[in-house]
Scaffold this motif. Structure first.
Motif, PDB file in Angstrom:
ATOM      1  N   LEU A 108       0.906  -1.216   0.046  1.00 60.71           N
ATOM      2  CA  LEU A 108       0.072  -0.157  -0.166  1.00 60.71           C
ATOM      3  C   LEU A 108       0.933   1.204  -0.096  1.00 60.71           C
ATOM      4  O   LEU A 108       0.516   2.211  -0.616  1.00 60.71           O
ATOM      5  CB  LEU A 108      -1.039   0.115   1.201  1.00 60.71           C
ATOM      6  CG  LEU A 108      -1.855  -1.058   1.305  1.00 60.71           C
ATOM      7  CD1 LEU A 108      -2.657  -1.187   2.524  1.00 60.71           C
ATOM      8  CD2 LEU A 108      -2.985  -0.763   0.149  1.00 60.71           C
ATOM      9  N   VAL A 109       1.928   1.157   0.725  1.00 60.95           N
ATOM     10  CA  VAL A 109       2.964   2.265   0.804  1.00 60.95           C
ATOM     11  C   VAL A 109       3.429   2.544  -0.741  1.00 60.95           C
ATOM     12  O   VAL A 109       3.285   3.703  -1.200  1.00 60.95           O
ATOM     13  CB  VAL A 109       3.893   2.046   1.575  1.00 60.95           C
ATOM     14  CG1 VAL A 109       5.124   3.183   1.443  1.00 60.95           C
ATOM     15  CG2 VAL A 109       3.595   2.326   3.004  1.00 60.95           C
ATOM     16  N   ALA A 110       3.792   1.328  -1.359  1.00 60.64           N
ATOM     17  CA  ALA A 110       4.254   1.596  -2.757  1.00 60.64           C
ATOM     18  C   ALA A 110       3.300   2.114  -3.763  1.00 60.64           C
ATOM     19  O   ALA A 110       3.355   3.188  -4.634  1.00 60.64           O
ATOM     20  CB  ALA A 110       4.869   0.130  -3.175  1.00 60.64           C
TER      21      ALA A 110
ATOM     22  N   ALA B 149       0.954   6.395  -7.117  1.00 58.55           N
ATOM     23  CA  ALA B 149      -0.209   7.242  -7.523  1.00 58.55           C
ATOM     24  C   ALA B 149       0.077   8.608  -7.404  1.00 58.55           C
ATOM     25  O   ALA B 149      -0.177   9.383  -8.230  1.00 58.55           O
ATOM     26  CB  ALA B 149      -1.278   6.623  -6.580  1.00 58.55           C
ATOM     27  N   GLN B 150       0.717   8.988  -6.175  1.00 62.32           N
ATOM     28  CA  GLN B 150       0.958  10.464  -6.015  1.00 62.32           C
ATOM     29  C   GLN B 150       2.089  10.773  -7.243  1.00 62.32           C
ATOM     30  O   GLN B 150       1.901  12.112  -7.347  1.00 62.32           O
ATOM     31  CB  GLN B 150       1.860  10.691  -4.727  1.00 62.32           C
ATOM     32  CG  GLN B 150       1.024  10.550  -3.561  1.00 62.32           C
ATOM     33  CD  GLN B 150       1.723  10.413  -2.128  1.00 62.32           C
ATOM     34  OE1 GLN B 150       2.896  10.347  -1.987  1.00 62.32           O
ATOM     35  NE2 GLN B 150       1.088  10.820  -0.933  1.00 62.32           N
ATOM     36  N   SER B 151       2.698  10.211  -7.733  1.00 60.59           N
ATOM     37  CA  SER B 151       3.724  10.540  -8.876  1.00 60.59           C
ATOM     38  C   SER B 151       2.787  10.606 -10.161  1.00 60.59           C
ATOM     39  O   SER B 151       3.458  10.917 -11.299  1.00 60.59           O
ATOM     40  CB  SER B 151       4.979   9.526  -9.081  1.00 60.59           C
ATOM     41  OG  SER B 151       4.435   8.192  -9.545  1.00 60.59           O
ATOM     42  N   GLY B 152       1.695  10.143 -10.308  1.00 61.25           N
ATOM     43  CA  GLY B 152       0.710  10.381 -11.528  1.00 61.25           C
ATOM     44  C   GLY B 152       0.651   8.983 -12.305  1.00 61.25           C
ATOM     45  O   GLY B 152       0.062   8.898 -13.164  1.00 61.25           O
ATOM     46  N   ARG B 153       1.426   7.848 -11.696  1.00 60.62           N
ATOM     47  CA  ARG B 153       1.126   6.732 -12.400  1.00 60.62           C
ATOM     48  C   ARG B 153      -0.042   6.209 -12.346  1.00 60.62           C
ATOM     49  O   ARG B 153      -0.835   6.320 -11.272  1.00 60.62           O
ATOM     50  CB  ARG B 153       2.333   5.638 -11.844  1.00 60.62           C
ATOM     51  CG  ARG B 153       3.828   6.190 -12.326  1.00 60.62           C
ATOM     52  CD  ARG B 153       4.996   5.744 -11.848  1.00 60.62           C
ATOM     53  NE  ARG B 153       6.181   5.754 -12.331  1.00 60.62           N
ATOM     54  CZ  ARG B 153       6.967   6.881 -12.110  1.00 60.62           C
ATOM     55  NH1 ARG B 153       6.716   8.000 -11.383  1.00 60.62           N
ATOM     56  NH2 ARG B 153       8.108   7.121 -12.655  1.00 60.62           N
ATOM     57  N   GLU B 154      -0.491   5.288 -13.442  1.00 58.45           N
ATOM     58  CA  GLU B 154      -1.696   4.309 -13.268  1.00 58.45           C
ATOM     59  C   GLU B 154      -1.048   2.892 -12.206  1.00 58.45           C
ATOM     60  O   GLU B 154      -0.487   2.320 -12.563  1.00 58.45           O
ATOM     61  CB  GLU B 154      -2.118   3.813 -14.658  1.00 58.45           C
ATOM     62  CG  GLU B 154      -3.326   3.091 -14.515  1.00 58.45           C
ATOM     63  CD  GLU B 154      -3.756   2.725 -15.999  1.00 58.45           C
ATOM     64  OE1 GLU B 154      -4.152   1.774 -16.159  1.00 58.45           O
ATOM     65  OE2 GLU B 154      -3.518   3.496 -16.808  1.00 58.45           O
TER      66      GLU B 154
ATOM     67  N   ARG C 181      -8.429   6.805  -2.233  1.00 59.15           N
ATOM     68  CA  ARG C 181      -8.637   8.269  -2.639  1.00 59.15           C
ATOM     69  C   ARG C 181      -7.831   8.748  -3.808  1.00 59.15           C
ATOM     70  O   ARG C 181      -8.169   9.686  -4.567  1.00 59.15           O
ATOM     71  CB  ARG C 181      -8.389   9.027  -1.482  1.00 59.15           C
ATOM     72  CG  ARG C 181      -8.709  10.545  -1.801  1.00 59.15           C
ATOM     73  CD  ARG C 181      -8.309  11.434  -0.332  1.00 59.15           C
ATOM     74  NE  ARG C 181      -7.086  11.171   0.370  1.00 59.15           N
ATOM     75  CZ  ARG C 181      -5.965  11.720  -0.148  1.00 59.15           C
ATOM     76  NH1 ARG C 181      -5.768  12.468  -0.982  1.00 59.15           N
ATOM     77  NH2 ARG C 181      -4.717  11.361   0.671  1.00 59.15           N
ATOM     78  N   LEU C 182      -6.733   8.008  -4.091  1.00 57.35           N
ATOM     79  CA  LEU C 182      -5.779   8.659  -5.139  1.00 57.35           C
ATOM     80  C   LEU C 182      -5.995   7.795  -6.378  1.00 57.35           C
ATOM     81  O   LEU C 182      -5.371   7.809  -7.334  1.00 57.35           O
ATOM     82  CB  LEU C 182      -4.356   8.303  -4.624  1.00 57.35           C
ATOM     83  CG  LEU C 182      -3.735   9.041  -3.477  1.00 57.35           C
ATOM     84  CD1 LEU C 182      -2.347   8.697  -3.184  1.00 57.35           C
ATOM     85  CD2 LEU C 182      -3.475  10.714  -4.038  1.00 57.35           C
ATOM     86  N   GLY C 183      -7.162   6.921  -6.482  1.00 60.26           N
ATOM     87  CA  GLY C 183      -7.584   6.325  -7.590  1.00 60.26           C
ATOM     88  C   GLY C 183      -6.871   4.973  -7.814  1.00 60.26           C
ATOM     89  O   GLY C 183      -6.769   4.371  -8.979  1.00 60.26           O
ATOM     90  N   VAL C 184      -6.225   4.304  -6.881  1.00 58.67           N
ATOM     91  CA  VAL C 184      -5.435   2.986  -7.111  1.00 58.67           C
ATOM     92  C   VAL C 184      -6.548   2.093  -7.342  1.00 58.67           C
ATOM     93  O   VAL C 184      -7.604   1.971  -6.359  1.00 58.67           O
ATOM     94  CB  VAL C 184      -4.699   2.784  -5.855  1.00 58.67           C
ATOM     95  CG1 VAL C 184      -4.000   1.461  -5.905  1.00 58.67           C
ATOM     96  CG2 VAL C 184      -3.282   3.632  -5.773  1.00 58.67           C
ATOM     97  N   GLN C 185      -6.308   1.225  -8.364  1.00 55.43           N
ATOM     98  CA  GLN C 185      -7.199   0.204  -8.537  1.00 55.43           C
ATOM     99  C   GLN C 185      -6.966  -0.894  -7.685  1.00 55.43           C
ATOM    100  O   GLN C 185      -5.649  -1.559  -7.652  1.00 55.43           O
ATOM    101  CB  GLN C 185      -7.283  -0.347  -9.949  1.00 55.43           C
ATOM    102  CG  GLN C 185      -8.188  -1.401 -10.196  1.00 55.43           C
ATOM    103  CD  GLN C 185      -8.423  -1.804 -11.624  1.00 55.43           C
ATOM    104  OE1 GLN C 185      -7.263  -1.707 -12.570  1.00 55.43           O
ATOM    105  NE2 GLN C 185      -9.518  -2.616 -12.061  1.00 55.43           N
TER     106      GLN C 185
END
Length: 546
Positions: free
Chosen positions: A47-49, A54-59, A278-282
């Motif tokens: 989850l940390v990774a 996600a904060q870096s903008g990656r999918e 919240r950051l959109g992680v699937q």
């Protein structure tokens, strides 16, 4: 004051060496924003990774084999019909840096325990106990004197842990960012605490150093237990595996203090999960990965139920042995070495020493852990026998954080039994679990003034509130091979002086022969315990790839 200033200068030097020439955060550009990252393992490291990616903008997609997220950090209502939410497997936080918590943007409250440790003992027909305050003062000095008959070991304790505090201040920052070389860490340690401490921690078996510094066998054992939690080794082993374990237990957050997460360890898992969503992680649960491969175009994995997933990079927040299995390589099974017993009590039991139970269980309660007892338990377990009594440690989360009781009266206790390697349980899992639990609980009972059973709560079915987990149970529940809580033997937190490392090797996340698959769990070079360091190191690697 002069010592504090030296410590601050050294800590600043570590930050400069760690973060100066390479950006841990890296750069986010359009290409990075289009990258797909697959994280396998939904424990706290995964989850940390995922959050950092996600904060870096990656999918980002997370695949988790279990039905819930959190892994060993999960909080659960273990006992039927009762509202208490226990941290089933992990229970305290030491290694997770405050800087990482801030970077993740999560709300996590950590509380200090009032007592460092209490060790009940019986000598010459009398029951007593050694009290060590969190900041050892007059009560601790009096307790040492009552045990040993002199002030020698208390003075030795103050000197040793003062030196270790200086080491923690300069080495803890080196657990993040690109790794330092061995010589750099050595220079920091020698400047902070002297060459003798470097020798004691990094060059000779920790048991030799402890025996030389302390006179009393019980005091020696209390110091030594930090070298054995989750590790099956002799304190005199020339491999220095116990030394590595000792180091990680004493340097966390620059203080070495073990802190209680308010709301239980599940509060950490919940905070990480909420932030990831919240950051959109699937997030996909019930997805057990069985194979993985990579080529110049990306990474592909297949799950047990036949689904396929692809990405640009794979961050593996699982044990290295699991990754080897995915890649079709020979799997070397690590050794787990502990039994975990969770208890819910109607009240804390009275001790034979007469000490207030709220004091005895406020910190770490050491059971049958003198130096000689620890070595004898290791010899017994190495010979295929369950140690009896089994050395162990007891923690009462609810004294510091009653919120986990959710209004239920009473208290929780967690017993962590040492030198219980997984091999002892393979031939007769149920019988061995029962015998190991009896040996571990027996080590507690011999210091009580009343039967433990009289204090235990009962669940809705009338059963005693005891949950027992052997290393094989941990493996079955969490997918940790061998039930090893560190995912394998702990490593020294540095690069060799002559290394010419790749980017992944500089961050300790290298999977041999792979460029797109990175380790992201406790099995990274500086992983282990509830730290988030593995997940952060994987993402830092990704941000710094050429």
């Amino acid at each position: 004051m002069a010592t504090e200033q030296v410590g601050r200068r050294q800590e600043n030097r570590v930050h400069a060496m760690t973060f100066g020439s390479e950006s841990v955060g890296g750069r986010l550009d359009a290409a990075a924003a289009r990258q797909r990252v697959l994280v396998v393992g939904g424990g706290h490291n995964g989850l940390v990774a995922a959050i950092l990616a996600a904060q870096s903008g990656r999918e980002v997609t997370v695949l988790e084999a279990a039905g819930d997220l959190g892994g060993a950090s999960i909080g659960t209502r273990v006992f039927r019909g009762l509202p208490v939410r226990l941290s089933r497997y992990s229970y305290l936080v030491s290694l997770m840096p405050q800087e990482l918590i801030a970077r993740l943007g999560i709300d996590l409250t950590l509380a200090s325990r009032e007592v460092s440790s209490y060790t009940p003992f019986r000598r010459s027909g009398r029951a007593g106990g050694l009290l060590v305050e969190r900041r050892a003062g007059t009560a601790s000095a009096d307790s040492f004197r009552a045990l040993t008959g002199s002030d020698h070991d208390f003075r030795a304790w103050q000197q040793f842990y003062g030196e270790l505090s200086a080491v923690a201040r300069v080495v803890a920052p080196a657990l993040s960012g690109p790794m330092l070389r061995r010589a750099q860490v050595r220079d920091l340690v020698v400047e902070a605490a002297g060459r003798q401490l470097w020798t004691d921690l990094f060059e000779v078996p920790i048991g030799e150093a402890i025996s030389r510094r302390f006179d009393d066998d019980l005091v020696r054992g209390i110091v030594a237990t930090d070298a054995l939690i989750g590790t099956h080794a002799s304190l005199l082993d020339e491999s220095l595996l116990a030394n590595r374990c000792f180091l990680y237990h004493l340097i966390g957050r620059g203080t070495g203090e073990w802190l209680v997460p308010i709301g239980g360890m599940g509060a950490l898992a919940d905070a990480l999960t909420a932030t990831a969503r919240r950051l959109g992680v699937q997030i996909i649960t019930g997805a057990r990965v069985t194979s993985a491969d990579e080529d110049a175009d990306g990474v592909r994995v297949c799950t047990e139920d036949g689904r396929d997933f692809s990405s640009d990079h794979l961050l593996a927040a699982v044990a290295p042995a699991v990754v080897d299995g995915w890649l079709g390589r020979e799997v070397v099974r690590p050794v787990g070495a502990q039994i975990k017993i969770n208890m819910l009590l109607e009240r804390l039991p009275r001790l034979a020493s007469g000490v207030d139970p709220a004091t005895a269980f406020a910190g770490t309660t050491h059971l049958e852990e003198s130096f000689d007892q620890l070595e004898e338990a290791y010899r017994a377990s190495a010979a295929g026998r369950i140690p009896d009594p089994m050395p162990g440690e007891v923690y009462c989360h609810s004294l510091t954080d009653p919120s986990i009781l959710n209004g239920h009266p009473g208290a929780t206790l967690t017993l962590f039994g040492l030198h219980a390697p997984d091999g002892l349980f393979t031939d007769d899992p149920d019988g061995a679990r029962k015998r190991a639990a009896e040996a571990a609980l027996g080590a507690l009972q011999m210091h009580l003034a009343e039967p433990l059973e009289d204090c235990l709560a009962r669940d809705a079915a009338g059963e005693l509130c005891l949950e027992i987990a052997s290393p094989l149970d941990v493996e079955a529940s969490l997918g940790m091979p061998g039930g090893n809580i560190f995912h394998g033997d702990l490593s020294w937190p540095w690069l060799s002086d002559d290394a010419e490392p790749s980017t992944a090797e500089r961050f300790g996340t290298q999977v041999a022969g792979c460029s797109r698959i990175l380790l992201a769990g406790a099995g990274t070079v500086r992983g282990g315990g509830v730290s988030g360091l593995g997940g952060a190191a994987a993402m830092d690697t990704l941000m710094n790839l050429p």
